[in-house]
Scaffold this active site. Structure first.
Site, PDB file in Angstrom:
ATOM      1  N   GLY A 186       0.873  -3.569   4.860  1.00 55.67           N
ATOM      2  CA  GLY A 186       1.534  -4.859   4.680  1.00 55.67           C
ATOM      3  C   GLY A 186       0.546  -5.974   4.382  1.00 55.67           C
ATOM      4  O   GLY A 186      -0.580  -5.710   3.971  1.00 55.67           O
TER       5      GLY A 186
ATOM      6  N   LYS B 181     -10.308   0.740  -4.243  1.00 50.31           N
ATOM      7  CA  LYS B 181     -11.091  -0.227  -3.460  1.00 50.31           C
ATOM      8  C   LYS B 181     -11.621   0.471  -2.210  1.00 50.31           C
ATOM      9  O   LYS B 181     -12.732   0.259  -1.778  1.00 50.31           O
ATOM     10  CB  LYS B 181     -10.232  -1.420  -3.064  1.00 50.31           C
ATOM     11  CG  LYS B 181     -11.068  -2.542  -2.481  1.00 50.31           C
ATOM     12  CD  LYS B 181     -10.279  -3.450  -1.600  1.00 50.31           C
ATOM     13  CE  LYS B 181     -10.326  -2.951  -0.222  1.00 50.31           C
ATOM     14  NZ  LYS B 181      -9.733  -3.729   0.794  1.00 50.31           N
ATOM     15  N   ASP B 182     -10.759   1.321  -1.627  1.00 49.14           N
ATOM     16  CA  ASP B 182     -11.160   2.100  -0.452  1.00 49.14           C
ATOM     17  C   ASP B 182     -11.567   3.488  -0.944  1.00 49.14           C
ATOM     18  O   ASP B 182     -10.850   4.472  -0.749  1.00 49.14           O
ATOM     19  CB  ASP B 182     -10.002   2.151   0.542  1.00 49.14           C
ATOM     20  CG  ASP B 182      -9.596   0.750   0.966  1.00 49.14           C
ATOM     21  OD1 ASP B 182     -10.324   0.132   1.741  1.00 49.14           O
ATOM     22  OD2 ASP B 182      -8.561   0.244   0.470  1.00 49.14           O
TER      23      ASP B 182
ATOM     24  N   SER C 212      -6.192  -7.741   2.266  1.00 50.47           N
ATOM     25  CA  SER C 212      -5.397  -8.485   3.250  1.00 50.47           C
ATOM     26  C   SER C 212      -6.315  -9.263   4.182  1.00 50.47           C
ATOM     27  O   SER C 212      -5.931 -10.284   4.741  1.00 50.47           O
ATOM     28  CB  SER C 212      -4.536  -7.524   4.076  1.00 50.47           C
ATOM     29  OG  SER C 212      -3.760  -6.729   3.223  1.00 50.47           O
TER      30      SER C 212
ATOM     31  N   GLY D 211      -3.236  -6.519  -5.382  1.00 48.03           N
ATOM     32  CA  GLY D 211      -3.819  -5.174  -5.396  1.00 48.03           C
ATOM     33  C   GLY D 211      -2.767  -4.142  -5.000  1.00 48.03           C
ATOM     34  O   GLY D 211      -2.557  -3.136  -5.699  1.00 48.03           O
ATOM     35  N   HIS D 212      -2.082  -4.410  -3.894  1.00 51.77           N
ATOM     36  CA  HIS D 212      -0.998  -3.509  -3.471  1.00 51.77           C
ATOM     37  C   HIS D 212       0.073  -3.432  -4.564  1.00 51.77           C
ATOM     38  O   HIS D 212       0.583  -2.359  -4.878  1.00 51.77           O
ATOM     39  CB  HIS D 212      -0.317  -4.034  -2.204  1.00 51.77           C
ATOM     40  CG  HIS D 212      -1.179  -4.084  -0.979  1.00 51.77           C
ATOM     41  ND1 HIS D 212      -1.504  -5.258  -0.359  1.00 51.77           N
ATOM     42  CD2 HIS D 212      -1.763  -3.104  -0.251  1.00 51.77           C
ATOM     43  CE1 HIS D 212      -2.247  -5.013   0.714  1.00 51.77           C
ATOM     44  NE2 HIS D 212      -2.427  -3.707   0.801  1.00 51.77           N
TER      45      HIS D 212
HETATM   46  P1  AMP Z   1      -4.054  -1.360   3.053  1.00 57.62           P
HETATM   47  O1  AMP Z   1      -2.775  -2.116   3.230  1.00 57.62           O
HETATM   48  O2  AMP Z   1      -5.271  -2.222   3.105  1.00 57.62           O
HETATM   49  O3  AMP Z   1      -4.121  -0.135   3.922  1.00 57.62           O
HETATM   50  O4  AMP Z   1      -4.034  -0.814   1.559  1.00 57.62           O
HETATM   51  C1  AMP Z   1      -2.976  -0.029   1.069  1.00 57.62           C
HETATM   52  C2  AMP Z   1      -3.360   0.558  -0.257  1.00 57.62           C
HETATM   53  O5  AMP Z   1      -3.644  -0.484  -1.182  1.00 57.62           O
HETATM   54  C3  AMP Z   1      -4.637   1.424  -0.166  1.00 57.62           C
HETATM   55  O6  AMP Z   1      -4.462   2.566  -0.986  1.00 57.62           O
HETATM   56  C4  AMP Z   1      -5.696   0.503  -0.704  1.00 57.62           C
HETATM   57  O7  AMP Z   1      -6.791   1.171  -1.276  1.00 57.62           O
HETATM   58  C5  AMP Z   1      -4.911  -0.262  -1.774  1.00 57.62           C
HETATM   59  N1  AMP Z   1      -5.566  -1.528  -2.069  1.00 57.62           N
HETATM   60  C6  AMP Z   1      -5.982  -2.469  -1.193  1.00 57.62           C
HETATM   61  N2  AMP Z   1      -6.612  -3.473  -1.830  1.00 57.62           N
HETATM   62  C7  AMP Z   1      -6.595  -3.158  -3.155  1.00 57.62           C
HETATM   63  C8  AMP Z   1      -7.098  -3.786  -4.335  1.00 57.62           C
HETATM   64  N3  AMP Z   1      -7.758  -4.940  -4.287  1.00 57.62           N
HETATM   65  N4  AMP Z   1      -6.895  -3.174  -5.521  1.00 57.62           N
HETATM   66  C9  AMP Z   1      -6.240  -1.984  -5.582  1.00 57.62           C
HETATM   67  N5  AMP Z   1      -5.746  -1.347  -4.499  1.00 57.62           N
HETATM   68  C10 AMP Z   1      -5.925  -1.915  -3.306  1.00 57.62           C
END
Ligand code: AMP
Length: 280
Positions: free
Chosen positions: A33, A152-153, A189, A38-39
């Protein structure tokens, strides 16, 4: 008008997915969330490729260390819902913790070797066990054909890829490029934790990666290239660098001549964890 439905448990989600038209071609985007562009880029790709799209929003307690930001991690379902509403028909899976970890849940998935032990794993013990376990569990609850992850990860993606392959999980993983702010900072986030001064400093992590990359492609050795990137960050000040390292892009072991490489970096800026990477 696009249709957004929020599901709190897997049973109702499965009923909706299996309705008229069958439950084929489910695309899944797992998130914690506090959504940003990016998400949303992952969700857009899923909408292009799949008939039904599920976005999970779950702040997974088991991937946070005891001194990390689980309690203060931003949570705003109604804002997330509004952002998704603009994109298309989406099913949001926002389970309670006990839906994901019911009484009696004791399993844990550990991806071993370099992938599960170096870099992020070294600074965040148990982090990838939490990630691998929750992703496997979410795959079981959502049962997607395709699942979308951000590069990114980078290490996280490799860990999930390894687990999916090792356990023969019937899902195709799709890797999506990193979305950045106009000054190069990778969207995250956690960027909202940054003070204005920290925010203006934060893009230096990406600049350090670019300098390291330039050094590599101009023929410097990985060790010298890493030194250049690290020195730049030190001069900038304010960062507590955790690692900046050139690695083999497939295995994250030491780079090998002729093989694709990636530069991985993570640093604390104040109390905010920043992570980024760049392929060479
Ligand atoms: P998170 O909510 O941070 O766990 O991220 C959820 C998904 O979104 C994961 O697969 C992350 O790698 C992807 N994500 C987060 N930030 C970015 C970004 N800046 N660009 C592309 N994907 C992203």
């Amino acid at each position: 008008m696009s249709k957004i439905t929020v599901f709190r448990n897997a049973e109702s989600l499965q009923r909706a997915l299996g309705g008229r038209g069958g439950r084929s071609q489910v695309g899944f985007v797992p998130t914690m969330g506090a959504l940003h562009f990016g998400h949303l880029s992952l969700v857009k790709q899923a909408l292009k490729e799949c008939r039904q799209v599920v976005v999970s929003i779950f702040v997974n307690p088991t991937q946070f260390g005891p001194k990390e930001d689980y309690q203060r991690y931003p949570r705003n379902l109604s804002e997330d819902r509004k952002l998704l509403q603009r994109l298309g028909d989406i099913k949001i899976f926002a389970p309670e913790t006990r839906e994901v970890y019911p009484d009696g849940f004791t399993s844990s998935i550990k991806v071993g070797g370099t992938l599960g032990e170096r870099f992020e794993a070294e600074f965040r013990p148990g982090h990838f066990d939490g990630v691998a376990t929750v992703v496997a569990r979410l795959f079981g609850l959502v049962r997607p054909e395709r699942a979308y992850f951000g590069l990114k990860d980078f290490q996280q993606f490799r860990v999930i890829q390894r687990m999916t392959e090792d356990l023969c999980l019937p899902v195709k993983l799709v890797a999506c490029e990193t979305l950045r702010e106009s000054d190069g900072l990778a969207m995250s986030s956690r960027n909202r934790y940054l003070s204005p001064t920290q925010r203006s400093k934060a893009p230096a992590l990406y600049v350090a990666l670019q300098l390291t990359r330039l050094a590599l492609i101009s023929g410097k050795s990985p060790t010298v290239a890493e030194r250049i990137g690290k020195a730049f960050l030190r001069k900038k000040g304010g960062f507590r660098l955790q690692y900046l390292a050139v690695a083999d892009a497939a295995t994250l072991e030491n780079p090998r001549p002729g093989k694709a490489r990636v530069i991985l970096a993570a640093a604390m800026l104040g109390t905010t964890h920043l992570i980024d990477n760049l392929k060479v």
